[in-house]
Write a protein that holds these residues in place. Structure first.
Motif, PDB file in Angstrom:
ATOM      1  N   LEU A 129      60.304  59.635  47.316  1.00  0.00           N
ATOM      2  CA  LEU A 129      62.007  59.259  48.187  1.00  0.00           C
ATOM      3  C   LEU A 129      61.468  60.390  48.892  1.00  0.00           C
ATOM      4  CD1 LEU A 129      64.737  58.938  44.683  1.00  0.00           C
ATOM      5  CD2 LEU A 129      63.356  57.219  46.317  1.00  0.00           C
ATOM      6  N   ARG A 130      61.090  61.302  49.356  1.00  0.00           N
ATOM      7  CA  ARG A 130      61.444  62.193  50.672  1.00  0.00           C
ATOM      8  C   ARG A 130      60.269  61.595  51.717  1.00  0.00           C
ATOM      9  NH1 ARG A 130      59.922  66.707  52.933  1.00  0.00           N
ATOM     10  NH2 ARG A 130      58.125  67.084  51.696  1.00  0.00           N
ATOM     11  N   GLY A 131      59.235  61.108  51.511  1.00  0.00           N
ATOM     12  CA  GLY A 131      58.224  60.740  52.167  1.00  0.00           C
ATOM     13  C   GLY A 131      58.982  59.301  52.805  1.00  0.00           C
ATOM     14  N   ALA A 132      58.663  58.645  51.369  1.00  0.00           N
ATOM     15  CA  ALA A 132      59.266  57.036  52.528  1.00  0.00           C
ATOM     16  C   ALA A 132      60.432  57.518  53.480  1.00  0.00           C
ATOM     17  CB  ALA A 132      60.017  56.233  50.685  1.00  0.00           C
ATOM     18  N   LEU A 133      61.181  57.863  52.915  1.00  0.00           N
ATOM     19  CA  LEU A 133      62.715  58.246  53.709  1.00  0.00           C
ATOM     20  C   LEU A 133      62.174  59.041  55.086  1.00  0.00           C
ATOM     21  CD1 LEU A 133      65.602  59.908  51.368  1.00  0.00           C
ATOM     22  CD2 LEU A 133      65.702  57.434  52.761  1.00  0.00           C
ATOM     23  N   SER A 134      61.328  59.689  55.297  1.00  0.00           N
ATOM     24  CA  SER A 134      60.765  60.341  56.841  1.00  0.00           C
ATOM     25  C   SER A 134      60.471  59.338  56.654  1.00  0.00           C
ATOM     26  CB  SER A 134      60.160  61.372  56.059  1.00  0.00           C
ATOM     27  OG  SER A 134      59.381  62.177  56.664  1.00  0.00           O
ATOM     28  N   ASN A 135      59.441  58.447  56.302  1.00  0.00           N
ATOM     29  CA  ASN A 135      58.496  57.630  57.266  1.00  0.00           C
ATOM     30  C   ASN A 135      60.144  56.482  57.613  1.00  0.00           C
ATOM     31  OD1 ASN A 135      56.390  57.418  58.440  1.00  0.00           O
ATOM     32  ND2 ASN A 135      55.737  55.546  57.004  1.00  0.00           N
ATOM     33  N   LEU A 136      60.933  56.694  57.597  1.00  0.00           N
ATOM     34  CA  LEU A 136      62.196  55.214  58.116  1.00  0.00           C
ATOM     35  C   LEU A 136      63.087  55.881  58.947  1.00  0.00           C
ATOM     36  CD1 LEU A 136      62.645  53.705  54.686  1.00  0.00           C
ATOM     37  CD2 LEU A 136      61.796  52.668  56.499  1.00  0.00           C
ATOM     38  N   GLY A 137      62.230  57.424  59.099  1.00  0.00           N
ATOM     39  CA  GLY A 137      63.694  57.783  60.071  1.00  0.00           C
ATOM     40  C   GLY A 137      64.892  58.674  59.835  1.00  0.00           C
ATOM     41  N   LEU A 138      64.571  59.308  58.351  1.00  0.00           N
ATOM     42  CA  LEU A 138      65.805  60.148  57.945  1.00  0.00           C
ATOM     43  C   LEU A 138      65.102  61.477  56.707  1.00  0.00           C
ATOM     44  CD1 LEU A 138      67.366  57.575  56.032  1.00  0.00           C
ATOM     45  CD2 LEU A 138      68.168  58.738  57.887  1.00  0.00           C
ATOM     46  N   GLU A 139      65.737  62.616  57.982  1.00  0.00           N
ATOM     47  CA  GLU A 139      64.665  64.065  57.039  1.00  0.00           C
ATOM     48  C   GLU A 139      65.676  64.253  55.224  1.00  0.00           C
ATOM     49  OE1 GLU A 139      61.841  64.983  57.114  1.00  0.00           O
ATOM     50  OE2 GLU A 139      61.477  63.427  58.999  1.00  0.00           O
ATOM     51  N   SER A 140      65.205  64.395  54.891  1.00  0.00           N
ATOM     52  CA  SER A 140      66.520  64.232  53.459  1.00  0.00           C
ATOM     53  C   SER A 140      65.809  65.418  52.795  1.00  0.00           C
ATOM     54  CB  SER A 140      66.518  63.213  53.170  1.00  0.00           C
ATOM     55  OG  SER A 140      64.874  62.851  52.443  1.00  0.00           O
ATOM     56  N   VAL A 141      66.803  66.199  51.877  1.00  0.00           N
ATOM     57  CA  VAL A 141      66.446  67.298  50.286  1.00  0.00           C
ATOM     58  C   VAL A 141      66.515  66.304  49.324  1.00  0.00           C
ATOM     59  CG1 VAL A 141      66.685  68.984  49.454  1.00  0.00           C
ATOM     60  CG2 VAL A 141      66.695  69.137  51.686  1.00  0.00           C
ATOM     61  N   VAL A 142      65.606  66.150  48.107  1.00  0.00           N
ATOM     62  CA  VAL A 142      65.838  65.518  46.867  1.00  0.00           C
ATOM     63  C   VAL A 142      64.932  66.128  46.150  1.00  0.00           C
ATOM     64  CG1 VAL A 142      64.583  63.095  46.157  1.00  0.00           C
ATOM     65  CG2 VAL A 142      65.155  62.926  48.574  1.00  0.00           C
ATOM     66  N   THR A 143      66.842  65.846  44.911  1.00  0.00           N
ATOM     67  CA  THR A 143      65.810  66.807  43.508  1.00  0.00           C
ATOM     68  C   THR A 143      66.601  65.988  42.801  1.00  0.00           C
ATOM     69  OG1 THR A 143      68.704  67.095  43.698  1.00  0.00           O
ATOM     70  CG2 THR A 143      66.785  68.956  43.921  1.00  0.00           C
TER      71      THR A 143
END
Length: 161
Positions: A129-143
């Motif tokens: 999930l974090r990798g997908a969001l990162s590639n879409l321009g959203l940095e995130s923390v996923v737990t």
């Protein structure tokens, strides 16, 4: 149908291999954190690649809620052959994705017997999930958390830059 079983088996073997390798090195205190980190990094890279492939013909997204809806439907269907069962948000950058029969822990147990082992099987998916969001321009923390198997909740907190 065979693809699903192969993916689930491969995932279980990857987790097992990483934990056994760290265990053989002898540092049991660092073991769990290191294994989770390795699995999360693997998932991150796979998530980046998959989202590129899945979104190549998609129109751009309006906002982060639009991105999250896409992940819950199209992205999840491509990986796990089903949609996320529930998406909740506080409209301030925190999202909770609930999967009531999460494929990667369904084979372990459907009771509380292996509840303490569940987190190691969720690290790869958090990275995905974090990798997908990162590639879409959203940095995130996923737990992720599991209170009753095989249901799982992923909490995604979008980092404001």
């Amino acid at each position: 149908m065979a693809d699903d079983s192969l993916f689930e088996f491969l995932h279980m073997e990857i987790v097992s291999h990483i934990y056994k390798e760290q265990e053989s090195r002898g540092d049991h205190e660092k073991e769990r954190g290191t294994c989770v980190s390795i699995l999360e990094c693997m998932g991150f890279r796979v998530g980046q690649g998959l989202i590129e492939r899945i979104t190549k013909d998609s129109p751009s997204f309006k906002d982060e809620l639009d991105v999250m809806k896409f992940l819950c439907k199209d992205f999840w269907i491509n990986i796990f052959k089903k949609q996320i069962d529930n998406l909740r948000t506080n409209h301030q950058g925190t999202y909770v994705l609930q999967d009531n029969r999460f494929a990667l822990i369904t084979q372990i147990s459907s009771g509380k017997q292996y509840l303490e082992d569940a987190p190691k099987y969720l690290a790869f998916s958090c990275g995905l999930l974090r990798g997908a969001l990162s590639n879409l321009g959203l940095e995130s923390v996923v737990t992720a958390e599991v209170s009753l198997m095989p249901a799982c909740k992923f909490q995604v907190v979008i980092q404001k830059l």
